[in-house]
Scaffold this motif. Sequence first.
Motif, PDB file in Angstrom:
ATOM      1  N   HIS A 155     -27.270  19.323 -18.249  1.00 54.63           N
ATOM      2  CA  HIS A 155     -27.934  18.135 -18.939  1.00 54.63           C
ATOM      3  C   HIS A 155     -28.584  18.880 -19.985  1.00 54.63           C
ATOM      4  N   ALA A 156     -29.421  19.760 -19.575  1.00 58.81           N
ATOM      5  CA  ALA A 156     -30.304  20.430 -20.573  1.00 58.81           C
ATOM      6  C   ALA A 156     -29.383  20.936 -21.652  1.00 58.81           C
ATOM      7  N   ALA A 157     -28.343  21.659 -21.251  1.00 62.86           N
ATOM      8  CA  ALA A 157     -27.503  22.304 -22.228  1.00 62.86           C
ATOM      9  C   ALA A 157     -26.752  21.352 -23.205  1.00 62.86           C
ATOM     10  N   ASP A 158     -26.315  20.061 -22.597  1.00 62.10           N
ATOM     11  CA  ASP A 158     -25.823  19.187 -23.512  1.00 62.10           C
ATOM     12  C   ASP A 158     -26.906  18.590 -24.459  1.00 62.10           C
ATOM     13  N   ALA A 159     -28.278  18.435 -23.915  1.00 58.95           N
ATOM     14  CA  ALA A 159     -29.242  17.883 -25.105  1.00 58.95           C
ATOM     15  C   ALA A 159     -29.424  19.106 -26.035  1.00 58.95           C
ATOM     16  N   ALA A 160     -29.419  20.326 -25.648  1.00 55.52           N
ATOM     17  CA  ALA A 160     -29.565  21.265 -26.732  1.00 55.52           C
ATOM     18  C   ALA A 160     -28.474  21.199 -27.839  1.00 55.52           C
ATOM     19  N   LEU A 161     -27.162  20.938 -27.246  1.00 56.52           N
ATOM     20  CA  LEU A 161     -26.178  20.932 -28.284  1.00 56.52           C
ATOM     21  C   LEU A 161     -26.271  19.674 -29.136  1.00 56.52           C
ATOM     22  N   ALA A 162     -26.737  18.500 -28.568  1.00 55.64           N
ATOM     23  CA  ALA A 162     -26.898  17.305 -29.340  1.00 55.64           C
ATOM     24  C   ALA A 162     -27.824  17.441 -30.405  1.00 55.64           C
ATOM     25  N   ASP A 163     -28.849  18.318 -30.012  1.00 57.62           N
ATOM     26  CA  ASP A 163     -30.006  18.578 -31.135  1.00 57.62           C
ATOM     27  C   ASP A 163     -29.333  19.540 -31.888  1.00 57.62           C
ATOM     28  N   LEU A 164     -28.573  20.550 -31.718  1.00 60.74           N
ATOM     29  CA  LEU A 164     -28.070  21.316 -32.855  1.00 60.74           C
ATOM     30  C   LEU A 164     -27.447  20.818 -33.772  1.00 60.74           C
ATOM     31  N   PHE A 226     -22.532  28.708 -24.708  1.00 65.34           N
ATOM     32  CA  PHE A 226     -23.960  29.116 -24.591  1.00 65.34           C
ATOM     33  C   PHE A 226     -24.346  28.613 -23.076  1.00 65.34           C
ATOM     34  N   GLY A 227     -25.481  29.187 -22.772  1.00 67.13           N
ATOM     35  CA  GLY A 227     -26.039  29.022 -21.430  1.00 67.13           C
ATOM     36  C   GLY A 227     -27.247  29.624 -21.023  1.00 67.13           C
ATOM     37  N   GLY A 228     -27.845  29.399 -19.878  1.00 62.81           N
ATOM     38  CA  GLY A 228     -29.121  29.996 -19.435  1.00 62.81           C
ATOM     39  C   GLY A 228     -29.333  29.941 -18.174  1.00 62.81           C
ATOM     40  N   VAL A 229     -30.660  29.942 -17.741  1.00 64.42           N
ATOM     41  CA  VAL A 229     -31.020  29.594 -16.286  1.00 64.42           C
ATOM     42  C   VAL A 229     -32.065  28.620 -16.274  1.00 64.42           C
ATOM     43  N   LEU A 230     -32.055  27.722 -15.526  1.00 65.82           N
ATOM     44  CA  LEU A 230     -33.201  26.640 -15.267  1.00 65.82           C
ATOM     45  C   LEU A 230     -33.162  26.415 -13.934  1.00 65.82           C
ATOM     46  N   HIS A 231     -34.651  26.647 -13.501  1.00 73.44           N
ATOM     47  CA  HIS A 231     -34.926  26.433 -12.020  1.00 73.44           C
ATOM     48  C   HIS A 231     -34.010  27.541 -11.038  1.00 73.44           C
ATOM     49  N   GLY A 232     -33.553  28.493 -11.666  1.00 77.21           N
ATOM     50  CA  GLY A 232     -32.934  29.758 -10.793  1.00 77.21           C
ATOM     51  C   GLY A 232     -31.175  29.463 -11.044  1.00 77.21           C
ATOM     52  N   TYR A 233     -30.898  28.434 -11.872  1.00 77.80           N
ATOM     53  CA  TYR A 233     -29.447  28.031 -11.592  1.00 77.80           C
ATOM     54  C   TYR A 233     -28.997  28.079 -13.171  1.00 77.80           C
ATOM     55  N   CYS A 234     -27.623  28.486 -13.411  1.00 72.24           N
ATOM     56  CA  CYS A 234     -27.071  28.848 -14.562  1.00 72.24           C
ATOM     57  C   CYS A 234     -26.535  27.478 -15.182  1.00 72.24           C
ATOM     58  N   SER A 235     -26.592  27.246 -16.547  1.00 70.50           N
ATOM     59  CA  SER A 235     -25.717  26.499 -17.377  1.00 70.50           C
ATOM     60  C   SER A 235     -24.627  27.387 -18.327  1.00 70.50           C
ATOM     61  N   ASP A 236     -23.404  26.709 -18.715  1.00 76.02           N
ATOM     62  CA  ASP A 236     -22.650  27.231 -19.266  1.00 76.02           C
ATOM     63  C   ASP A 236     -21.566  26.244 -19.938  1.00 76.02           C
ATOM     64  N   THR A 237     -21.628  25.826 -21.009  1.00 75.61           N
ATOM     65  CA  THR A 237     -20.947  24.929 -21.772  1.00 75.61           C
ATOM     66  C   THR A 237     -20.202  25.417 -23.248  1.00 75.61           C
ATOM     67  N   THR A 238     -19.156  24.958 -23.291  1.00 75.00           N
ATOM     68  CA  THR A 238     -18.658  25.303 -24.641  1.00 75.00           C
ATOM     69  C   THR A 238     -18.107  23.977 -25.525  1.00 75.00           C
ATOM     70  N   ARG A 239     -18.273  23.787 -26.610  1.00 75.52           N
ATOM     71  CA  ARG A 239     -17.652  22.568 -27.600  1.00 75.52           C
ATOM     72  C   ARG A 239     -17.318  23.600 -28.598  1.00 75.52           C
ATOM     73  N   VAL A 353     -13.875  14.915  -8.223  1.00 76.94           N
ATOM     74  CA  VAL A 353     -15.027  15.960  -9.164  1.00 76.94           C
ATOM     75  C   VAL A 353     -15.844  14.985  -9.781  1.00 76.94           C
ATOM     76  N   GLU A 354     -17.172  15.798  -9.973  1.00 75.05           N
ATOM     77  CA  GLU A 354     -18.010  15.513 -10.873  1.00 75.05           C
ATOM     78  C   GLU A 354     -18.125  16.323 -11.978  1.00 75.05           C
ATOM     79  N   SER A 355     -18.170  16.030 -13.392  1.00 70.94           N
ATOM     80  CA  SER A 355     -18.471  16.646 -14.284  1.00 70.94           C
ATOM     81  C   SER A 355     -19.890  16.868 -14.604  1.00 70.94           C
ATOM     82  N   LEU A 356     -20.449  18.033 -14.518  1.00 75.19           N
ATOM     83  CA  LEU A 356     -21.934  17.960 -14.925  1.00 75.19           C
ATOM     84  C   LEU A 356     -22.488  17.937 -16.167  1.00 75.19           C
ATOM     85  N   ASN A 357     -21.288  18.420 -17.092  1.00 72.55           N
ATOM     86  CA  ASN A 357     -21.576  18.337 -18.619  1.00 72.55           C
ATOM     87  C   ASN A 357     -21.085  17.029 -19.234  1.00 72.55           C
TER      88      ASN A 357
END
Length: 367
Positions: A155-164, A226-239, A353-357
């Motif tokens: 969700h944080a990665a999605d929010a970063a993309l929306a801002d960009l 793009f992606g990174g680490v939040l609370h020890g776990y990774c994000s990774d998303t592409t649009r 299935v649940e899509s996290l992004n």
Amino acid sequence: VTVDPARHARRLAEAAGRAAALGASAVVIAPSPDLRYLSGYDPPPLERPSLLIVRPDRAPALVVPMLERPLAARSPAATELELVAWPDGEDPYALTASLLPEGEVLVGDRIWGVHVLALQRAAPGRRWATATPVVGAMRARKDADELDALRRAAHAADAALADLLAAPLIGRREVDVAADLAKLLIAHGHASAEFTIVAAGANAASPHHEPTMRTLAAGDALVLDFGGVLHGYCSDTTRTVALGTPSARLRAVHEVVRRAQEAAVAAVRPGIAVEEVDRAARDVIEDAGYGDRFFHRTGHGIGLEVHEPPYAAAGDRTALEPGMTFSVEPGIYLEGELGVRIEDIVAVTADGVESLNRSPRELRVVD
Ligand code: ZN
Ligand code: ZN
Ligand code: ZN
């Protein structure tokens, strides 16, 4: 993910049980995400070996250099472990070998070659194999806390993309957009931004493009991965977005990738082999005539590491189980012209299935 010694005790016991079921006598894990997962202890890998030894019939042991002992003693699973410290000048490999029963020793993937070779010399007569069937299999199935961390990272990665995408991009350089994406990941709670692929126009045909000084122009396809680490776990998303009015070709290719991604996500459910997810995406892209332009796997497991088992690729027959998380990221790459990729992290649920992004997947046109 909160510190919970009981969680590590459970994981250590499960690893011992899985090793026993495989007929192995010990599992040896060096500093790595595997060590963090099993014990909560997270030292850097060094030339002085720190080694966790999990055995079916004995309590787990942690061999550490004497100077690391105070830190190791404060780690979450310390009460579960027999701490064995060695001072500089003593042979840590002979010490470790004395703790390894005869039989087959399973070795974690991230142990340095120098340590494996020294262990093999110090403990002759053992058989050596990979610990992936033990620890990789455990890590592939996330518990509720881990799923929650991955959801928050997505969700944080999605929010970063929306801002960009809220600000104009045409006229800016790939490197500057990449720097903005990294800052936005941090602003939305990531501890670190690990990668920011910003690939415009013909650069988008290179899946792992490194951002350059190229200026973004109207008519470009723009891949943002793009992606990174939040609370020890990774994000990774592409649009992939269109800068200015998209060409007919970009529209058509994007639609094929979107349908392939949708078909692959729709295929996800417990019990199927993860390679079938790859097949579902590939069928759509092959039918559209772009089969040879989709030359990477459809996805990779994600968790403590951005790439970890299972892999949505031909040949990985891992049966999906609830709690498994991986990327679904088909792409089409036309050399010298454009590239399109769409990537979401998904979790296998009890019945689907649940899509996290949740960023929109339609071709978005931005200025
Ligand atoms: Zn990649
Ligand atoms: Zn990615
Ligand atoms: Zn990925």
